[in-house]
Design an enzyme around this catalytic site. Structure first.
Site, PDB file in Angstrom:
ATOM      1  CD  GLU A 366      45.996  -4.669   2.187  1.00  0.00           C
ATOM      2  OE1 GLU A 366      45.601  -4.690   1.015  1.00  0.00           O
ATOM      3  OE2 GLU A 366      45.508  -3.910   3.027  1.00  0.00           O
ATOM      4  CG  HIS A 453      37.632  -0.709   4.309  1.00  0.00           C
ATOM      5  ND1 HIS A 453      37.794   0.452   3.590  1.00  0.00           N
ATOM      6  CD2 HIS A 453      38.556  -1.567   3.845  1.00  0.00           C
ATOM      7  CE1 HIS A 453      38.784   0.308   2.743  1.00  0.00           C
ATOM      8  NE2 HIS A 453      39.271  -0.910   2.874  1.00  0.00           N
TER       9      HIS A 453
END
Length: 551
Positions: A366, A453
């Protein structure tokens, strides 16, 4: 775009944007955790230097002072201007200056470029997000701002936002992300997505026709003793203030860890403790639980140390300033995300509020979104979005190997500790991405239509092959068996070199609109700069891309 963490659930991780020695400070006691420096590392002429904050600021100021001459020297039009975004200086003195562009005073989205300058000050090349000249027939919009806002609010509502208006009035821009520059509006809508993730939907609307040109999500799915859930007992850098310890790391840019206590807004409350022992090693649904905070603080310090030791990068923006972390976000929130607007990392507690998404590779993943945002700025959609996600997987994996933690050994599995699937399987596999049921092993003309993703699988597979090679092998107790599109046998060059190549490509050769074909070029340029155009490393980069059908 709505992010997802599995083929069944949604998230920004997919499950979805500081190092000095410890010292006794006047404000309290601060100590540092140990860092693992990669062995066998050699100084490469084209590797980035470790710039001090003052040196970086000076280079940026020098570049900004010369933007008019630079614009002329690279052939920009009279109405185009440059604004310096970042600068990277190599060991050999080469400087790579990243610019944003304006046209007639309007921001050019997708107009970013990098100018490569030799030590002697000669321009040696320019890498542009768009090759077309920036020019539009008219700066007068035919569509009203209200219409653009209505379109953006509707798209945000589809993603779950309850917002009834944009965060601010739509702004006029030049949109060059699709290759042909057009006058457009950019509208940003906030609120929350339907899984609870903060919403920051950017919608680009053609100012002549009202057609939606593009959309992307601005939220990218981050010495005391820490008794963590995922990484065992670790050392944490803390600060003693009076008689109370704070989860405040002054040696890494001032990183702090806050408790949101199941709220979804605000900074939260700084974690404090009387005995400098944080957490219990087990998760709890209590909003005062310190275990998730210990994991988050550990992830932040290892991510900082990884970037500093591996690339000489001081923090996410490379300016010596730390981000901050928030834990206990929302209730039963199965997600983690990086947010550029607060320059912060946020973690949910997962199902039952006792499965926090604070594992080490999640933290590295992240917070690497922040690095991407402050370098190439890869658009979070299509193939560039897949490269954005893969970059976070690549560097998150790098963080995990760098930490060398016995409780969470380095591997090429993503999110294996958080058990999102409930059956012990990881979120993603880098050696053969399709094992997750949705990711692409190889490039195809439709890969950009996948969720980012899943389209990230192509670059993840490339990185694994470049690092370790094809075929069956066992690394740190994990078995891998990586195939190739063309049946070729690929020999890896090692993870350390692969990381250097990807980082240099990201920071000096990729732009906001880089797709897989352009990523091949960027990494080949990086390998050439680092190791030479006739080197085994350069040839391995080409072979690994061919092995995932990118040519």
């Amino acid at each position: 775009m709505t992010p997802r963490y599995t083929r069944h659930k949604r998230t920004t991780l997919a499950v979805a944007t500081a190092v000095a020695a410890g010292a006794l400070l006047s404000t309290g006691l601060t100590t540092s955790a140990s860092a693992q420096v990669p062995t066998g590392a050699a100084t490469l002429a084209a590797a980035p230097t470790d710039l001090t904050a003052a040196a970086r600021t000076s280079l940026i100021q020098q570049a900004q002072a010369g933007v008019t001459e630079t614009a002329q020297s690279i052939g920009l039009g009279a109405q185009e201007k440059l604004v310096v975004k970042d600068v990277v200086k190599d060991v050999d003195g080469t400087v790579h200056t990243r610019y944003e562009r304006t046209y007639a005073g309007l921001p050019v989205l997708g107009g970013d470029l990098i100018v490569h300058t030799s030590k002697a000050g000669r321009t040696e090349g320019v890498t542009k997000a768009v090759k077309a000249a920036i020019k539009v027939a008219s700066l007068t919009a035919k569509v009203t701002p209200a219409k653009a806002e209505k379109q953006a609010v509707g798209l945000a509502k589809d993603a779950g936002s309850a917002a009834s208006a944009a965060d601010q009035a739509p702004r006029k821009v030049i949109w060059a992300g699709n290759g042909t520059p057009v006058l457009a509006y950019e509208t940003v809508v906030g609120g929350l997505q339907d899984d609870g993730t903060p919403n920051q939907l950017h919608v680009i609307t053609d100012a002549a026709t009202g057609k939606k040109l593009f959309e992307y999500q601005g939220i990218e799915n981050a010495t005391g003793t820490g008794k963590t859930l995922y990484s065992g007992t670790v050392s944490l850098t803390t600060t003693l203030s009076g008689s109370t310890y704070q989860l405040y790391d002054t040696t890494r840019g001032g990183h702090k860890t806050y408790n949101l206590a199941h709220k979804t807004s605000g900074t939260g409350t700084l974690f404090t403790d009387a005995d400098n022992v944080w957490g219990t090693g087990t998760a709890s649904s209590s909003t005062t639980d310190q275990t998730a905070a210990a994991d988050a603080a550990y992830g932040a310090q290892e991510t900082w140390d990884f970037y500093k030791a591996t690339f000489g990068r001081s923090g996410i923006k490379n300016n010596g300033v730390g981000a901050y972390s928030r834990v206990h976000y929302g209730s039963n929130y199965v997600n983690a995300f990086w947010d550029d607007s607060c320059f912060c990392m946020t973690y949910g507690d997962g199902s039952g509020n006792n499965h926090p998404l604070t594992a080490l590779d999640v933290a590295g993943h992240e917070m690497s979104h922040g690095v991407t945002s402050n370098t190439a700025g890869l658009n979070y959609s299509g193939e560039s979005g897949g490269l954005n996600e893969a970059t976070s997987d690549i560097f998150g994996t790098g963080v995990e190997f760098y930490a060398n933690n016995a409780s969470d050994k380095g591997d090429y599995l993503i999110g294996e500790k958080i058990d999102i699937n409930g059956d012990g399987t990881p979120l993603r596999y880098m050696d053969k991405p399709s094992k997750d049921g949705g990711s692409a092993d190889y490039w195809s003309s439709s890969v950009g239509n996948k969720d980012v993703h899943y389209s990230s699988g192509v670059a993840n597979h490339f990185f694994y092959l470049l690092s370790e090679g094809s075929g069956a092998k066992t690394i740190n107790g994990v078995s891998y068996n990586s195939p190739t599109y063309n049946g070729s046998a690929v020999t890896g060059i090692g993870r350390d070199k692969a990381l250097q190549i990807w980082y240099k490509a990201l920071t000096t050769y990729m732009t906001s609109t880089t797709n897989y074909k352009a990523a091949r070029t960027a990494t080949l340029n990086a390998a050439s700069a680092l190791y030479g155009s006739t080197s085994a490393e350069y040839k391995a980069v080409g072979a690994a891309w061919t092995a995932v059908n990118v040519s």
